[in-house]
Write a protein that holds these residues in place. Sequence first.
Motif, PDB file in Angstrom:
ATOM      1  N   VAL A  42       0.686  -1.233  -0.073  1.00  0.00           N
ATOM      2  CA  VAL A  42      -0.096  -0.035   0.133  1.00  0.00           C
ATOM      3  C   VAL A  42       0.785   1.396  -0.006  1.00  0.00           C
ATOM      4  O   VAL A  42       1.741   1.374   0.787  1.00  0.00           O
ATOM      5  N   CYS A  43       0.667   2.015  -0.928  1.00  0.00           N
ATOM      6  CA  CYS A  43       0.921   3.315  -1.003  1.00  0.00           C
ATOM      7  C   CYS A  43       0.190   4.511  -0.880  1.00  0.00           C
ATOM      8  O   CYS A  43      -1.030   4.119  -0.741  1.00  0.00           O
ATOM      9  N   LEU A  44       0.421   5.654  -1.556  1.00  0.00           N
ATOM     10  CA  LEU A  44      -0.574   6.710  -1.600  1.00  0.00           C
ATOM     11  C   LEU A  44      -1.359   6.656  -2.745  1.00  0.00           C
ATOM     12  O   LEU A  44      -2.802   6.614  -2.606  1.00  0.00           O
ATOM     13  N   GLY A  45      -0.965   6.647  -3.659  1.00  0.00           N
ATOM     14  CA  GLY A  45      -1.481   6.822  -5.283  1.00  0.00           C
ATOM     15  C   GLY A  45      -1.824   5.307  -5.959  1.00  0.00           C
ATOM     16  O   GLY A  45      -2.604   5.275  -6.804  1.00  0.00           O
ATOM     17  N   ASN A  46      -0.812   4.491  -5.255  1.00  0.00           N
ATOM     18  CA  ASN A  46      -1.003   3.085  -6.215  1.00  0.00           C
ATOM     19  C   ASN A  46      -0.504   3.051  -7.462  1.00  0.00           C
ATOM     20  O   ASN A  46      -0.813   2.324  -8.387  1.00  0.00           O
ATOM     21  N   ILE A  47       0.279   3.992  -7.725  1.00  0.00           N
ATOM     22  CA  ILE A  47       0.911   4.170  -9.480  1.00  0.00           C
ATOM     23  C   ILE A  47       2.346   4.378  -9.476  1.00  0.00           C
ATOM     24  O   ILE A  47       3.031   4.081 -10.391  1.00  0.00           O
ATOM     25  N   CYS A  48       2.923   4.695  -8.199  1.00  0.00           N
ATOM     26  CA  CYS A  48       4.574   4.489  -8.068  1.00  0.00           C
ATOM     27  C   CYS A  48       5.232   3.562  -7.431  1.00  0.00           C
ATOM     28  O   CYS A  48       5.742   2.637  -7.911  1.00  0.00           O
ATOM     29  N   ARG A  49       5.147   3.560  -6.041  1.00  0.00           N
ATOM     30  CA  ARG A  49       5.793   2.774  -5.244  1.00  0.00           C
ATOM     31  C   ARG A  49       5.264   1.296  -5.130  1.00  0.00           C
ATOM     32  O   ARG A  49       5.815   0.076  -5.204  1.00  0.00           O
ATOM     33  N   SER A  50       3.607   0.974  -4.748  1.00  0.00           N
ATOM     34  CA  SER A  50       3.069  -0.158  -4.478  1.00  0.00           C
ATOM     35  C   SER A  50       3.104  -0.985  -5.600  1.00  0.00           C
ATOM     36  O   SER A  50       3.400  -2.278  -5.440  1.00  0.00           O
TER      37      SER A  50
ATOM     38  N   TRP B  78      -7.597   8.637  -6.165  1.00  0.00           N
ATOM     39  CA  TRP B  78      -7.416   9.549  -7.292  1.00  0.00           C
ATOM     40  C   TRP B  78      -7.100   8.914  -8.513  1.00  0.00           C
ATOM     41  O   TRP B  78      -7.526   9.430  -9.708  1.00  0.00           O
ATOM     42  N   HIS B  79      -6.141   7.873  -8.486  1.00  0.00           N
ATOM     43  CA  HIS B  79      -5.710   7.592  -9.861  1.00  0.00           C
ATOM     44  C   HIS B  79      -6.205   6.099  -9.974  1.00  0.00           C
ATOM     45  O   HIS B  79      -5.954   5.192 -10.725  1.00  0.00           O
ATOM     46  N   ALA B  80      -7.290   5.683  -9.367  1.00  0.00           N
ATOM     47  CA  ALA B  80      -7.993   4.261  -9.416  1.00  0.00           C
ATOM     48  C   ALA B  80      -8.149   4.224 -10.974  1.00  0.00           C
ATOM     49  O   ALA B  80      -8.720   4.919 -11.743  1.00  0.00           O
TER      50      ALA B  80
ATOM     51  N   PRO C  57      10.801   6.313  -0.101  1.00  0.00           N
ATOM     52  CA  PRO C  57      10.296   7.940  -0.254  1.00  0.00           C
ATOM     53  C   PRO C  57       9.579   7.899  -1.515  1.00  0.00           C
ATOM     54  O   PRO C  57       9.479   7.378  -2.572  1.00  0.00           O
ATOM     55  N   ASP C  58       8.403   8.828  -1.456  1.00  0.00           N
ATOM     56  CA  ASP C  58       7.605   9.059  -2.719  1.00  0.00           C
ATOM     57  C   ASP C  58       8.131   9.852  -3.748  1.00  0.00           C
ATOM     58  O   ASP C  58       8.792  10.786  -3.627  1.00  0.00           O
ATOM     59  N   PRO C  59       8.474   9.079  -4.982  1.00  0.00           N
ATOM     60  CA  PRO C  59       9.348   9.382  -5.946  1.00  0.00           C
ATOM     61  C   PRO C  59       8.256  10.353  -6.891  1.00  0.00           C
ATOM     62  O   PRO C  59       9.021  10.939  -7.867  1.00  0.00           O
ATOM     63  N   TYR C  60       7.260  10.748  -6.683  1.00  0.00           N
ATOM     64  CA  TYR C  60       6.395  11.434  -7.864  1.00  0.00           C
ATOM     65  C   TYR C  60       6.773  12.543  -8.122  1.00  0.00           C
ATOM     66  O   TYR C  60       6.958  12.957  -9.220  1.00  0.00           O
ATOM     67  N   TYR C  61       7.431  13.507  -7.221  1.00  0.00           N
ATOM     68  CA  TYR C  61       7.927  14.830  -7.696  1.00  0.00           C
ATOM     69  C   TYR C  61       9.543  14.707  -7.898  1.00  0.00           C
ATOM     70  O   TYR C  61       9.937  15.797  -8.729  1.00  0.00           O
ATOM     71  N   ASP C  62      10.244  13.763  -7.166  1.00  0.00           N
ATOM     72  CA  ASP C  62      11.667  14.015  -7.136  1.00  0.00           C
ATOM     73  C   ASP C  62      12.505  12.913  -8.088  1.00  0.00           C
ATOM     74  O   ASP C  62      13.307  13.046  -8.281  1.00  0.00           O
TER      75      ASP C  62
HETATM   76  P1  4NP Z   1       2.779   6.595  -4.828  1.00  0.00           P
HETATM   77  O1  4NP Z   1       2.961   8.021  -5.256  1.00  0.00           O
HETATM   78  O2  4NP Z   1       2.059   6.609  -3.506  1.00  0.00           O
HETATM   79  O3  4NP Z   1       3.942   5.828  -4.511  1.00  0.00           O
HETATM   80  O4  4NP Z   1       1.721   5.793  -5.919  1.00  0.00           O
HETATM   81  C1  4NP Z   1       1.878   9.156  -5.723  1.00  0.00           C
HETATM   82  C2  4NP Z   1       1.464   9.010  -6.780  1.00  0.00           C
HETATM   83  C3  4NP Z   1       0.612  10.178  -6.981  1.00  0.00           C
HETATM   84  C4  4NP Z   1       0.391  11.137  -6.026  1.00  0.00           C
HETATM   85  C5  4NP Z   1       1.191  11.118  -4.892  1.00  0.00           C
HETATM   86  C6  4NP Z   1       2.170  10.084  -4.736  1.00  0.00           C
HETATM   87  N1  4NP Z   1      -0.436  12.263  -6.111  1.00  0.00           N
HETATM   88  O5  4NP Z   1      -0.303  13.099  -5.302  1.00  0.00           O
HETATM   89  O6  4NP Z   1      -1.206  12.259  -7.217  1.00  0.00           O
END
Ligand code: 4NP
Length: 163
Positions: free
Chosen positions: A12-20, A48-50, A128-133
């Motif tokens: 489980v992560c936040l968006g389920n598009i990057c880490r999980s 949000w990304h479902a 770490p959340d890689p979405y922005y960095d």
């Molecule tokens: P994730 O990364 O939790 O690893 O999938 C993120 C993807 C999208 C967002 C945040 C984190 N977002 O804010 O849209």
Amino acid sequence: IIIYPCMNVLFVCLGNICRSPLGEGILKNICDHTGLDWNIDSAGTGGWHAGESPDHRSIKVAAKHGIDIHQQRARQFKQDDFDKFDHIIAMDKSNFKDLTSLTSDPNHLAKISLMMDFDTASTFRDVPDPYYDNRFDLVFELVTNACNGFVQKFAEVPISLLY
Ligand code: 4NP
């Protein structure tokens, strides 16, 4: 031969598009190589990304290591995941806190763990959340090491079969 019990593992992560999605892809790959018949899935605390594919950068870093995750689709974590899965693994402390806020059942709470707790040698406590960095190579490395630690802990497969 040794037959290991089936395990149901949810990343489980936040968006389920990057880490999980990387956790799902990497642990499935380890299971394919080690002969473990486990049920592995991933979800986001947010919805949000479902329905979306993994982030193109996660697809790319996985492909670089021979793992195909492009067919995964994001979904939000739901209550019955607490019953369906034996291990619910949060990528960071924020995800962990969000998960623990969704239940008061001690049986559910006992299933929640923090990903980097499975790599006792790492100084990272969070993936770490890689979405922005854009630190997708780092995320891939951390998730791989933690997945190997998880398999070592619960399946005791020979280290030579890991990567
Ligand atoms: P994730 O990364 O939790 O690893 O999938 C993120 C993807 C999208 C967002 C945040 C984190 N977002 O804010 O849209």
